[in-house]
Structure formats: C-alpha cells, structure tokens
Design an enzyme around this catalytic site. Structure first.
Site, PDB file in Angstrom:
ATOM      1  N   ASN A   1       0.865  -1.186   0.000  1.00 47.25           N
ATOM      2  CA  ASN A   1       0.000   0.000   0.000  1.00 47.25           C
ATOM      3  C   ASN A   1       0.902   1.237   0.000  1.00 47.25           C
ATOM      4  O   ASN A   1       1.439   1.623   1.036  1.00 47.25           O
ATOM      5  CB  ASN A   1      -0.892  -0.032   1.254  1.00 47.25           C
ATOM      6  CG  ASN A   1      -1.743   1.216   1.388  1.00 47.25           C
ATOM      7  OD1 ASN A   1      -1.855   2.005   0.448  1.00 47.25           O
ATOM      8  ND2 ASN A   1      -2.340   1.391   2.566  1.00 47.25           N
TER       9      ASN A   1
ATOM     10  N   LYS B   1       0.069   4.248  -0.437  1.00 47.58           N
ATOM     11  CA  LYS B   1      -0.615   5.465   0.060  1.00 47.58           C
ATOM     12  C   LYS B   1      -0.371   6.623  -0.906  1.00 47.58           C
ATOM     13  O   LYS B   1      -0.329   6.395  -2.118  1.00 47.58           O
ATOM     14  CB  LYS B   1      -0.160   5.783   1.492  1.00 47.58           C
ATOM     15  CG  LYS B   1      -0.245   4.537   2.383  1.00 47.58           C
ATOM     16  CD  LYS B   1      -0.151   4.805   3.848  1.00 47.58           C
ATOM     17  CE  LYS B   1      -0.224   3.478   4.596  1.00 47.58           C
ATOM     18  NZ  LYS B   1      -0.352   3.625   6.017  1.00 47.58           N
TER      19      LYS B   1
ATOM     20  N   HIS C   1      -9.817   1.299   4.394  1.00 46.86           N
ATOM     21  CA  HIS C   1      -8.569   1.551   5.131  1.00 46.86           C
ATOM     22  C   HIS C   1      -8.836   2.561   6.246  1.00 46.86           C
ATOM     23  O   HIS C   1      -9.611   3.502   6.072  1.00 46.86           O
ATOM     24  CB  HIS C   1      -7.487   2.063   4.173  1.00 46.86           C
ATOM     25  CG  HIS C   1      -6.134   2.074   4.811  1.00 46.86           C
ATOM     26  ND1 HIS C   1      -5.744   3.076   5.667  1.00 46.86           N
ATOM     27  CD2 HIS C   1      -5.110   1.189   4.763  1.00 46.86           C
ATOM     28  CE1 HIS C   1      -4.524   2.793   6.105  1.00 46.86           C
ATOM     29  NE2 HIS C   1      -4.117   1.660   5.566  1.00 46.86           N
TER      30      HIS C   1
ATOM     31  N   GLU D   1      -7.243   5.015   7.278  1.00 44.54           N
ATOM     32  CA  GLU D   1      -7.004   6.425   6.909  1.00 44.54           C
ATOM     33  C   GLU D   1      -8.202   6.985   6.135  1.00 44.54           C
ATOM     34  O   GLU D   1      -8.523   8.167   6.244  1.00 44.54           O
ATOM     35  CB  GLU D   1      -5.694   6.535   6.111  1.00 44.54           C
ATOM     36  CG  GLU D   1      -4.487   6.338   7.030  1.00 44.54           C
ATOM     37  CD  GLU D   1      -3.254   5.753   6.363  1.00 44.54           C
ATOM     38  OE1 GLU D   1      -3.168   5.754   5.127  1.00 44.54           O
ATOM     39  OE2 GLU D   1      -2.367   5.282   7.104  1.00 44.54           O
TER      40      GLU D   1
ATOM     41  N   GLU E   1      -5.901  -4.719  10.382  1.00 41.62           N
ATOM     42  CA  GLU E   1      -4.897  -3.688  10.623  1.00 41.62           C
ATOM     43  C   GLU E   1      -5.285  -2.870  11.852  1.00 41.62           C
ATOM     44  O   GLU E   1      -6.054  -1.914  11.745  1.00 41.62           O
ATOM     45  CB  GLU E   1      -4.836  -2.734   9.428  1.00 41.62           C
ATOM     46  CG  GLU E   1      -4.369  -3.351   8.152  1.00 41.62           C
ATOM     47  CD  GLU E   1      -3.774  -2.297   7.231  1.00 41.62           C
ATOM     48  OE1 GLU E   1      -2.583  -2.384   6.934  1.00 41.62           O
ATOM     49  OE2 GLU E   1      -4.505  -1.375   6.843  1.00 41.62           O
TER      50      GLU E   1
ATOM     51  N   GLY F   1       1.808   2.586  10.803  1.00 48.67           N
ATOM     52  CA  GLY F   1       2.763   3.690  10.688  1.00 48.67           C
ATOM     53  C   GLY F   1       3.388   4.129  12.003  1.00 48.67           C
ATOM     54  O   GLY F   1       3.965   5.201  12.086  1.00 48.67           O
TER      55      GLY F   1
ATOM     56  N   SER G   1       2.850  -1.633  10.479  1.00 49.42           N
ATOM     57  CA  SER G   1       4.281  -1.602  10.805  1.00 49.42           C
ATOM     58  C   SER G   1       5.011  -2.907  10.486  1.00 49.42           C
ATOM     59  O   SER G   1       5.926  -3.310  11.214  1.00 49.42           O
ATOM     60  CB  SER G   1       4.494  -1.214  12.279  1.00 49.42           C
ATOM     61  OG  SER G   1       4.054   0.116  12.489  1.00 49.42           O
TER      62      SER G   1
HETATM   63  P1  PGA Z   1       2.421   0.674   7.642  1.00 52.78           P
HETATM   64  O1  PGA Z   1       0.994   0.833   6.933  1.00 52.78           O
HETATM   65  O2  PGA Z   1       3.012  -0.633   7.132  1.00 52.78           O
HETATM   66  O3  PGA Z   1       3.204   1.858   7.183  1.00 52.78           O
HETATM   67  O4  PGA Z   1       2.185   0.636   9.105  1.00 52.78           O
HETATM   68  C1  PGA Z   1       0.159  -0.264   6.730  1.00 52.78           C
HETATM   69  C2  PGA Z   1      -1.127   0.188   6.082  1.00 52.78           C
HETATM   70  O5  PGA Z   1      -1.621   1.277   6.404  1.00 52.78           O
HETATM   71  O6  PGA Z   1      -1.695  -0.500   5.227  1.00 52.78           O
END
Ligand code: PGA
Length: 225
Positions: A8, A10, A86, A88, A154, A160, A190
C-alpha cells in the site's frame, strides 16, 4: 496455502518516474502472482507486470460525481484488486461502515476483488472493545456480500507507528474473523523486513511504509512465501 503480500503505497511517491523505479526494482525480484501493488490512481496505467490494486474506489459506476473514480474505470485499467475501508479513509475522509459496504458491493459488481481493511483504535483496544469493533465492521461492511473477498486486519494503533501487533494477537484476531467470514485474513501495521516472519500463520501481509523501499519489501516477500 496461497499468500497475499500487498503493497500500500498510500499517497507516495511524488512522481511517476520514482514510482516506475520502485516498481521495476520490485518486479525484477518477485515474480509470484500473489504480490499486489497498490499505487496512487495516477500511476496505475503505467505500471505493468505485477498484480495491481487501487487504494480506494467510488460506489457508483458513472455520473455527476466530481473527482471520483468508478470500479469500471479501475477494471478497465487492468486492476484486479482494490483496498476498501482503510483506517485512513475512515478517519480522514469520514468513510462509514455503510459507505464501505456500498463500495465493496460495487467493486465486486465490476469484477474487482476487494481487500477489506478492518481494525480497532488504541482507545477501543484499551477499553476491551477490539472484538466488538471488528465484529461490527465485518457485519456492516459485508452485509449482503456473497462473493469471496480478502480481509486485512490492521489495528489502527499499529499503522505507521513502528508498534506492530504481536503475532499471538494477530493470530487470535484472525481466528475470530474467520469464525464470522471464511476468507483469507492478512495482517497489516508496521510490517518490516525484521518482523515479517512472525506473521507466517497469517494468509499474507499488507505493507505500507516498507513497501516503498524495494530491498525491504523484497525481503518481506521472500520471508513470507
Ligand atoms: P504501515 O501501513 O506498514 O506503514 O504501518 C500499513 C497500512 O496502512 O496498510
């Protein structure tokens, strides 16, 4: 057992040139079909040779919806997958369980495979409500959905933050999810080259930050398959 390793990206990287560079380096090393790259919409038509997913989709197929991208448009570009729900999107763009449910149905209707993201916040976990939240997200998100999908667990507090969810917790939640929906369950939050082996019992990984660093992502893929 088939594994899915999903990148991903982003809202990164800033240019098509950089995107092609990262994609090219990954493509050279990983040839397995289970690797799915989810770049920003604008790079989808230029990246070829690995399975592609979008990071979002609208729930109508066309019409007066300024700024939106429909499932049919993604299908036409050769996308096979789409991330839906997601955290976000839920947090910054106010996506509700109801909107997510519409998106999942629209994606399936257009022949896309949704990767449905769910997870509890730190506060919800501290209050002992993690299972309750997951159950609600699944029930509402998948209401009336018959076709097979993929779920990515997640936990929001692990995304993150460098604070990945322990393997026991991830496996426990995966079993809980599978009792409600008989689907592949990935772990995300992460994930990096050093911790990715911990999640061997999951059906795959959803990788954010580390998926933009080719060597790191290639190691994650090699560890996982
Ligand atoms: P990250 O993000 O690996 O940077 O923690 C995972 C995600 O949001 O899909």
């Amino acid at each position: 057992m088939k594994k899915y390793i999903v990148a991903n990206w982003k809202c990164n990287p800033a240019t098509l040139k950089e995107a092609e560079n990262i994609f090219g380096l990954i493509k050279k090393e990983v040839k397995i079909p289970e690797v799915i790259i989810c770049p920003p919409f604008t790079y989808l038509s230029s990246l070829k040779g690995l399975a592609l997913g979008a990071q979002n989709v609208f729930f109508e197929s066309k019409g007066a919806y300024t700024g939106e991208i429909s499932p049919l448009m993604l299908k036409d570009l050769g996308c096979k997958y789409v991330l839906i729900g997601h955290s976000e999107r839920r947090k910054y763009f106010n996506e509700t369980d109801e909107i997510i449910n519409k998106k999942i149905k629209a994606a399936i209707g257009a022949g896309l495979s949704p990767i449905f993201c769910i997870g509890e916040t730190e506060k919800e976990r501290k209050e002992g409500k993690a299972e309750e939240v997951i159950e609600r997200q699944i029930k509402k998100g998948l209401e009336g959905v018959k076709a097979p999908i993929i779920i990515a667990y997640e936990p929001v507090w692990a995304i993150g933050t460098g604070n990945s969810c322990g393997k026991e917790e991830a496996e426990k939640m995966s079993l809980f999810i599978k009792k409600m929906a008989d689907v592949p369950v990935l772990y995300g939050g992460s994930v990096n080259a050093s911790n990715s082996k911990e999640y061997a019992k999951m059906d795959g990984l959803l990788v954010g930050g580390a998926s933009l660093i080719p060597d790191e992502f290639i190691t994650i893929v090699k560890n996982a398959v």
